[in-house]
Design an enzyme around this catalytic site. Structure first.
Site, PDB file in Angstrom:
ATOM      1  N   ARG A   1       0.834  -1.206   0.000  1.00 37.55           N
ATOM      2  CA  ARG A   1       0.000   0.000   0.000  1.00 37.55           C
ATOM      3  C   ARG A   1       0.869   1.257   0.000  1.00 37.55           C
ATOM      4  O   ARG A   1       0.652   2.188  -0.772  1.00 37.55           O
ATOM      5  CB  ARG A   1      -0.883  -0.023   1.245  1.00 37.55           C
ATOM      6  CG  ARG A   1      -1.770   1.181   1.432  1.00 37.55           C
ATOM      7  CD  ARG A   1      -2.071   1.405   2.921  1.00 37.55           C
ATOM      8  NE  ARG A   1      -2.902   0.357   3.493  1.00 37.55           N
ATOM      9  CZ  ARG A   1      -2.962   0.077   4.800  1.00 37.55           C
ATOM     10  NH1 ARG A   1      -2.233   0.762   5.668  1.00 37.55           N
ATOM     11  NH2 ARG A   1      -3.724  -0.895   5.247  1.00 37.55           N
TER      12      ARG A   1
ATOM     13  N   ALA B   1      -5.785  -3.980   9.942  1.00 36.78           N
ATOM     14  CA  ALA B   1      -5.192  -2.634   9.944  1.00 36.78           C
ATOM     15  C   ALA B   1      -5.572  -1.921   8.650  1.00 36.78           C
ATOM     16  O   ALA B   1      -4.740  -1.318   7.986  1.00 36.78           O
ATOM     17  CB  ALA B   1      -3.679  -2.700  10.096  1.00 36.78           C
TER      18      ALA B   1
ATOM     19  N   ASN C   1      -7.356   2.177   7.408  1.00 31.69           N
ATOM     20  CA  ASN C   1      -6.874   3.068   8.459  1.00 31.69           C
ATOM     21  C   ASN C   1      -5.869   2.204   9.210  1.00 31.69           C
ATOM     22  O   ASN C   1      -6.187   1.120   9.663  1.00 31.69           O
ATOM     23  CB  ASN C   1      -8.045   3.434   9.366  1.00 31.69           C
ATOM     24  CG  ASN C   1      -7.597   4.193  10.594  1.00 31.69           C
ATOM     25  OD1 ASN C   1      -6.552   3.934  11.172  1.00 31.69           O
ATOM     26  ND2 ASN C   1      -8.412   5.128  11.004  1.00 31.69           N
ATOM     27  N   ASP C   2      -4.667   2.671   9.394  1.00 27.19           N
ATOM     28  CA  ASP C   2      -3.598   1.815   9.895  1.00 27.19           C
ATOM     29  C   ASP C   2      -3.896   1.169  11.250  1.00 27.19           C
ATOM     30  O   ASP C   2      -3.328   0.147  11.570  1.00 27.19           O
ATOM     31  CB  ASP C   2      -2.292   2.608  10.011  1.00 27.19           C
ATOM     32  CG  ASP C   2      -1.293   2.158   8.949  1.00 27.19           C
ATOM     33  OD1 ASP C   2      -1.568   1.177   8.259  1.00 27.19           O
ATOM     34  OD2 ASP C   2      -0.252   2.808   8.830  1.00 27.19           O
ATOM     35  N   CYS C   3      -4.742   1.763  12.031  1.00 30.26           N
ATOM     36  CA  CYS C   3      -4.936   1.237  13.377  1.00 30.26           C
ATOM     37  C   CYS C   3      -6.309   0.623  13.594  1.00 30.26           C
ATOM     38  O   CYS C   3      -6.706   0.353  14.725  1.00 30.26           O
ATOM     39  CB  CYS C   3      -4.664   2.321  14.405  1.00 30.26           C
ATOM     40  SG  CYS C   3      -2.940   2.837  14.374  1.00 30.26           S
TER      41      CYS C   3
END
Lengths: 543, 543
Positions: free
Chosen positions: A365, A484, A487-489
């Site tokens: 990504r 994840a 949105n990474d979190c």
């Protein structure tokens, strides 16, 4: 507190206080050899891959922070020891300045009228960090001192380098070749590559064993050999191989002297890896190594490399320039944002002062996103990277979250099941075609992971990217959120409650109902069962 | 150079020079909580498993070596800072001594007539390292000073603690409870365990953020708070959680004072993990933690724990004692060899100053071998360990090379295919039966890996151990050598030529012809197809 300022004319950021709140770093190199370098000379180097080919050793979470890997000391006749970049010696300086430029860093320190400047860069097309050291006696009397240049070698694999000491402490090997210290751990057994540290000046002493140089109970700030003005002429045999040269220098008032250091990496032909001229199987073949030193290993050649690098960047930046009354806008758009995009592309977040370079390679990504910012500068590199990335995609459209740049293989270290990763390939392909107009790129053949479907085209790949979203939907028919994802979190479907697992691991499969509720969902619903590619293309602005 | 000597009467090794050639260490704890401690107070602690439950942070390959995790400083009114164990302050002492005993270590330093002694041990049956500090003013005038006790917490998983900084630096959490600093990173999300550092004396100041205590550009030797005689009263929020207490002490001539520190670990009931009495979901349930402190957290209780430990060891050693004119023989046989065997059993080489505790758990082979040396002392523990080990064996007789003591699951980190591992189970079962006469042990049920064949007996296990040798033979019908087999460094069939692989990994399958040519082969040939167990039993002396 002011720590520094921009120098727009020279396209540099100038740091004037060494004790920044956190090390402020630059990235050198843009192809094979990369170096991270902080405003006091900290950081490390690697070849292509921060995990598999770590050249120098760095201690994340060290106390103090940012120490090791590189070291420079000046030992005055009277016994004072100082470093041109303040660290590691930490002796107060009369003048300190670090200039982070586009692909180079120059650190300058002065004490009692002795000025020392060190220029760091990676010459274009070469696998080496070069360091040009310039001493100038700005005083009125003769100056005698010893100068030490030092690197600590990593045992190639950055992960095992920090874990497997029952092995590591037994395997280190070096070879001394005039003013070159060659690091050749595991070369005999199963490696065909070498790293080395070279000085253009015949050294007055050297060390290649860390304990001999630093002392068992000392820090780099109080390293024993610089403190005593001596060298141990040590040859590392296991333990921790380093390279340290001592140069005893005398400078008349007003005089200058220059030394070039080269921290390099070479790969040899496996069938021709030994130097047989002296009848010994134990000496490495030094042809490629000496050729590299020959190309970059003098102060003049480093000047030429810097000049070439500056021309290269002038050309790159010239492709997109804005004029605006707000000079800060020009500064960011015309220089730093473009530079940042290129750096981010080069490393794709695989190595920084917060990313240890161990847990991940280049992001699928990340790479696709970063490419949007630099494709106008070097579309040919963007194209190459898209093909690399696409070749790690699975036939069902899914993909690894990351891949190792050295092997170009997907890395399952933190698993797959990131649902949005593959979609970003559509964005990067789109960006490439918009920049170049090369519609034929869609027909370029690139296989799926493991060389599956060798006749698949880029167009096939982005079709699969899209259909994998359609194939993984939740109770409302909306795209599932993966790991994840988006949105990474956001780990809504994959959070592990077992603390012995990685945080980012698939859980027990319960709760697989979280869906992506934003813009894309509208498109996904509309195109269910019909010409999905059209809408995907629209989504990313291709059409 | 003399570094120390044996004290046979007290069963201690006495180190009198802090700058040993390498840290000389002891191991504290024998069940759940373990501590490694060097002669200057370095080392670290973990609960059961050095990988999954690292309590305090240690830097292998640090420069200088053996720094961090624990720290003690005395800051005199005049500004001098020294450490009772020489490190980390490294200020010269008038007297230094470290006594490594059986399960405890006492470090004593004196400077300018202020004597400070620190006793370290792990009370039997408790998950805590206790530290009893005794100050004695041997001078003729009043003495004022500040004493600092410090630990640095690890974020539980020792591997990710050293790799994943983009996460680690954001997750650290602590809670202050009087004179206890509780480390609770990830407790909110997915952990039910806590570590803590407690002082029996009401502190005059504290810190729980490393940077606040040490300073960003300092080492532990020059840590800012001890240097200035102050505290930051910092509450860690991310970055690096530590626990440091400051005690301002005044001692009349001839006077003494004692403080007890407790470094502990507790697990809470997941359904009762919060302290609800104050209506807050944010405070951890401290019942178990306070109970633990209540059991061990005073100088008197530490004295009792030491006394109990000494009695325990006197009893253990009494089971096997020799008398001999050569006192060095008695010393080794009656004390140190038995102690060493017990320590080796406890840790099975999973953690030392050369084994980072990350790459491996307890060895299958190591555990079985180590057991031979201590089965006479605590056969009931040996039995328990044999059952643990056997439960990780595969139904075909093969096994993992190691297993994680916390989860009791096999660890495939460096793969299997070590052909000799399972055979050692025969040796350990044999040793247990010879010691106890408990033939019925052969009928004890224990499943294979993954709870397969729950009715399998220990006898079934050792039968499979043997048949897996017969099932894996080379061209001459002799047992194949497997991975790092029969000899830790003999990888004849499994050497990997790919430098990106682990060194100890299966290769491409070529060369799988190396055979074991020693004694065992004779037995293997003889019993092929007939009553193999008889000969195996003979081989290991069971019959």
């Amino acid at each position: 507190m002011t720590y520094g300022h921009f120098d727009d004319k020279n396209r540099e950021y100038v740091i004037t206080e060494p004790k920044t709140p956190w090390p402020w770093i630059n990235y050198l190199g843009d192809d094979g050899f990369f170096s991270l370098i902080s405003n006091t000379g900290g950081g490390y180097s690697f070849y292509k891959d921060a995990l598999y080919r770590r050249i120098t050793r760095y201690r994340y979470n060290g106390v103090p922070v940012d120490e090791g890997s590189r070291g420079f000391w000046i030992r005055e006749t009277g016994g004072t020891v100082w470093s041109p970049g303040w660290k590691p010696a930490k002796t107060p300086l009369d003048f300190y300045e670090c200039r982070h430029g586009l692909g180079y860093t120059r650190i300058r320190g002065e004490k009692d009228k002795l000025e020392t400047s060190i220029l760091f860069t990676v010459p274009r097309g070469e696998n080496a960090e070069v360091q040009k050291v310039t001493f100038t006696n700005n005083g009125t009397s003769e100056r005698k001192f010893s100068f030490y240049g030092y690197v600590e070698f990593a045992l190639w694999n950055a992960q095992t380098d920090g874990e497997n000491f029952q092995r590591n402490l037994n395997t280190g090997e070096v070879e001394l070749d005039g003013s070159t210290i060659i690091h050749k751990t595991e070369y005999r057994e199963r490696r065909n590559h070498l790293s080395f540290y070279h000085s253009s000046r015949n050294p007055d002493g050297f060390d290649s064993d860390r304990e001999s140089f630093v002392g068992f109970y000392e820090t780099l700030a109080t390293a024993e050999k610089p403190a005593s003005g001596t060298s141990g002429d040590s040859i590392a045999d296991g333990w921790s191989p380093v390279a340290a040269f001592r140069h005893d220098i005398v400078l008349a008032p007003g005089a200058s002297e220059e030394i070039a250091f080269v921290l390099g990496y070479v790969e040899n032909d496996p069938d021709n890896k030994w130097d047989l001229t002296e009848g010994s199987q134990k000496l490495v073949n030094k042809e490629a190594l000496r050729a590299l030193i020959g190309r970059v290993g003098t102060p003049g050649k480093i000047d030429s490399a810097l000049s070439e690098l500056k021309t290269y960047w002038t050309d790159l930046l010239s492709r997109y320039q804005v004029s605006h009354p707000e000079k800060k806008l020009e500064r960011m758009v015309n220089i730093w944002n473009q530079y940042q995009c290129m750096v981010t592309y080069n490393l794709a977040r695989s190595a920084s002062y917060f990313e240890s370079g161990i847990g991940r390679g280049l992001g699928f990504r990340d790479t696709s996103q970063d490419l949007l910012g630099f494709v106008h500068q070097i579309p040919e590199k963007a194209k190459e990277r898209i093909l690399d990335v696409a070749a790690t995609q699975f036939p069902d459209g899914g993909c690894y979250h990351q891949y190792q740049p050295l092997t170009k293989k997907g890395n399952a270290g933190i698993g797959g099941n990131f649902r949005d990763d593959p979609l970003w390939l559509i964005a990067s392909v789109s960006a490439y075609i918009r920049e170049t107009g090369e519609w034929g790129f869609l027909d370029t053949k690139v296989p799926f992971d493991g060389d599956v479907e060798p006749d698949a085209t880029i167009f096939t790949h982005i079709q699969r990217s899209f259909t994998q979203v359609l194939d993984n939907r939740g109770p409302h028919g909306l795209p599932l959120i993966g790991r994840a994802d988006w949105n990474d979190c956001l780990n809504l479907n994959t959070f592990s409650s077992d603390p012995n697992d990685s945080f980012q691991i698939a859980g027990d499969g319960e709760g697989r109902i979280a869906e992506f509720l934003e813009m894309l969902t509208q498109y996904a619903k509309d195109c269910d069962g019909e010409g999905g590619m059209h809408d995907t293309a629209m989504l990313f602005g291709l059409l």
